[in-house]
Design a protein around this motif. Structure first.
Motif, PDB file in Angstrom:
ATOM      1  N   PHE A 123       0.785  -1.229   0.000  1.00 18.56           N
ATOM      2  CA  PHE A 123       0.000   0.000   0.000  1.00 18.56           C
ATOM      3  C   PHE A 123       0.819   1.281   0.000  1.00 18.56           C
ATOM      4  N   PHE A 124       2.068   1.231   0.440  1.00 18.51           N
ATOM      5  CA  PHE A 124       2.865   2.448   0.588  1.00 18.51           C
ATOM      6  C   PHE A 124       4.224   2.293  -0.063  1.00 18.51           C
ATOM      7  N   ALA A 125       4.747   3.421  -0.570  1.00 16.94           N
ATOM      8  CA  ALA A 125       6.140   3.440  -1.008  1.00 16.94           C
ATOM      9  C   ALA A 125       6.997   3.326   0.253  1.00 16.94           C
ATOM     10  N   PHE A 126       8.126   2.689   0.139  1.00 14.46           N
ATOM     11  CA  PHE A 126       8.967   2.495   1.319  1.00 14.46           C
ATOM     12  C   PHE A 126      10.423   2.610   0.933  1.00 14.46           C
ATOM     13  N   ASP A 127      11.213   2.940   1.906  1.00 20.49           N
ATOM     14  CA  ASP A 127      12.650   2.940   1.763  1.00 20.49           C
ATOM     15  C   ASP A 127      13.131   1.662   2.452  1.00 20.49           C
ATOM     16  N   GLU A 128      14.330   1.256   2.189  1.00 18.45           N
ATOM     17  CA  GLU A 128      14.818   0.010   2.779  1.00 18.45           C
ATOM     18  C   GLU A 128      14.776   0.106   4.298  1.00 18.45           C
ATOM     19  N   GLY A 129      14.134  -0.819   4.929  1.00 14.63           N
ATOM     20  CA  GLY A 129      14.038  -0.877   6.381  1.00 14.63           C
ATOM     21  C   GLY A 129      15.033  -1.870   6.923  1.00 14.63           C
ATOM     22  N   GLY A 130      14.749  -2.386   8.083  1.00 13.25           N
ATOM     23  CA  GLY A 130      15.643  -3.362   8.670  1.00 13.25           C
ATOM     24  C   GLY A 130      14.935  -4.211   9.703  1.00 13.25           C
ATOM     25  N   SER A 131      15.484  -5.384   9.953  1.00 10.06           N
ATOM     26  CA  SER A 131      14.984  -6.285  10.984  1.00 10.06           C
ATOM     27  C   SER A 131      16.089  -6.477  12.014  1.00 10.06           C
ATOM     28  N   TYR A 132      15.684  -6.479  13.282  1.00 13.76           N
ATOM     29  CA  TYR A 132      16.645  -6.585  14.361  1.00 13.76           C
ATOM     30  C   TYR A 132      16.095  -7.494  15.450  1.00 13.76           C
ATOM     31  N   PRO A 133      16.958  -8.180  16.182  1.00 20.35           N
ATOM     32  CA  PRO A 133      16.492  -8.958  17.334  1.00 20.35           C
ATOM     33  C   PRO A 133      15.874  -8.019  18.375  1.00 20.35           C
ATOM     34  N   ALA A 134      14.868  -8.500  19.094  1.00 21.75           N
ATOM     35  CA  ALA A 134      14.202  -7.695  20.119  1.00 21.75           C
ATOM     36  C   ALA A 134      13.758  -8.594  21.256  1.00 21.75           C
ATOM     37  N   GLY A 135      13.296  -7.993  22.309  1.00 21.82           N
ATOM     38  CA  GLY A 135      12.804  -8.733  23.456  1.00 21.82           C
ATOM     39  C   GLY A 135      13.902  -8.990  24.471  1.00 21.82           C
ATOM     40  N   LEU A 136      13.495  -9.451  25.650  1.00 20.38           N
ATOM     41  CA  LEU A 136      14.447  -9.686  26.736  1.00 20.38           C
ATOM     42  C   LEU A 136      15.515 -10.706  26.374  1.00 20.38           C
ATOM     43  N   LYS A 137      15.148 -11.728  25.646  1.00 16.98           N
ATOM     44  CA  LYS A 137      16.105 -12.768  25.256  1.00 16.98           C
ATOM     45  C   LYS A 137      16.492 -12.673  23.792  1.00 16.98           C
ATOM     46  N   ALA A 138      16.136 -11.569  23.158  1.00 19.91           N
ATOM     47  CA  ALA A 138      16.433 -11.328  21.739  1.00 19.91           C
ATOM     48  C   ALA A 138      15.867 -12.435  20.849  1.00 19.91           C
ATOM     49  N   THR A 139      14.711 -12.974  21.241  1.00 17.97           N
ATOM     50  CA  THR A 139      14.070 -14.012  20.431  1.00 17.97           C
ATOM     51  C   THR A 139      12.969 -13.442  19.538  1.00 17.97           C
ATOM     52  N   ASP A 140      12.561 -12.189  19.794  1.00 17.78           N
ATOM     53  CA  ASP A 140      11.554 -11.535  18.961  1.00 17.78           C
ATOM     54  C   ASP A 140      12.251 -10.832  17.801  1.00 17.78           C
ATOM     55  N   LEU A 141      11.466 -10.403  16.838  1.00 14.94           N
ATOM     56  CA  LEU A 141      12.009  -9.701  15.684  1.00 14.94           C
ATOM     57  C   LEU A 141      11.376  -8.320  15.613  1.00 14.94           C
ATOM     58  N   ARG A 142      12.218  -7.287  15.563  1.00 12.95           N
ATOM     59  CA  ARG A 142      11.736  -5.908  15.428  1.00 12.95           C
ATOM     60  C   ARG A 142      11.961  -5.486  13.991  1.00 12.95           C
ATOM     61  N   GLN A 143      10.915  -4.967  13.371  1.00 10.00           N
ATOM     62  CA  GLN A 143      10.970  -4.519  11.979  1.00 10.00           C
ATOM     63  C   GLN A 143      10.813  -3.014  11.940  1.00 10.00           C
ATOM     64  N   ARG A 144      11.613  -2.335  11.112  1.00  8.47           N
ATOM     65  CA  ARG A 144      11.536  -0.888  10.930  1.00  8.47           C
ATOM     66  C   ARG A 144      11.363  -0.617   9.441  1.00  8.47           C
ATOM     67  N   LEU A 145      10.281   0.115   9.095  1.00  4.78           N
ATOM     68  CA  LEU A 145       9.999   0.439   7.692  1.00  4.78           C
ATOM     69  C   LEU A 145       9.730   1.924   7.529  1.00  4.78           C
ATOM     70  N   PRO A 146      10.606   2.680   6.862  1.00  2.74           N
ATOM     71  CA  PRO A 146      10.297   4.064   6.515  1.00  2.74           C
ATOM     72  C   PRO A 146       9.318   4.089   5.330  1.00  2.74           C
ATOM     73  N   LEU A 147       8.182   4.764   5.495  1.00  2.00           N
ATOM     74  CA  LEU A 147       7.126   4.788   4.473  1.00  2.00           C
ATOM     75  C   LEU A 147       6.819   6.213   4.040  1.00  2.00           C
ATOM     76  N   ALA A 148       6.295   6.355   2.844  1.00  5.42           N
ATOM     77  CA  ALA A 148       5.749   7.617   2.357  1.00  5.42           C
ATOM     78  C   ALA A 148       4.241   7.443   2.264  1.00  5.42           C
ATOM     79  N   PRO A 149       3.490   7.853   3.299  1.00 10.25           N
ATOM     80  CA  PRO A 149       2.042   7.588   3.318  1.00 10.25           C
ATOM     81  C   PRO A 149       1.258   8.316   2.226  1.00 10.25           C
TER      82      PRO A 149
END
Length: 68
Positions: free
Chosen positions: A36-62
């Motif tokens: 639905f949106f134009a986006f610039d390259e984002g990134g995925s990073y480990p997250a959570g107390l034990k780094a078992t979750d995945l954090r996603q970052r997406l720059p968008l042009a709404p």
């Protein structure tokens, strides 16, 4: 598989960040936003107390949709 991201146009933009313990869910949400949106390259990073979750970052042009 997604197409290569077009460069974001000048103007308003937003950055969406979300965390999920399920990498597949993270990928599906990112793909839905890219549909639905134009986006610039984002990134995925480990997250959570034990780094078992995945954090996603997406720059968008709404104000711009690649579907227009």
């Amino acid at each position: 598989m997604t197409a290569e991201a077009p460069p974001l146009p000048d103007g308003p933009s937003a950055e969406v960040r979300f965390v999920s313990p399920y990498p597949e869910v993270t990928r599906q949400v990112a793909d839905a936003l890219r549909w639905f949106f134009a986006f610039d390259e984002g990134g995925s990073y480990p997250a959570g107390l034990k780094a078992t979750d995945l954090r996603q970052r997406l720059p968008l042009a709404p104000s711009y949709s690649p579907r227009s």
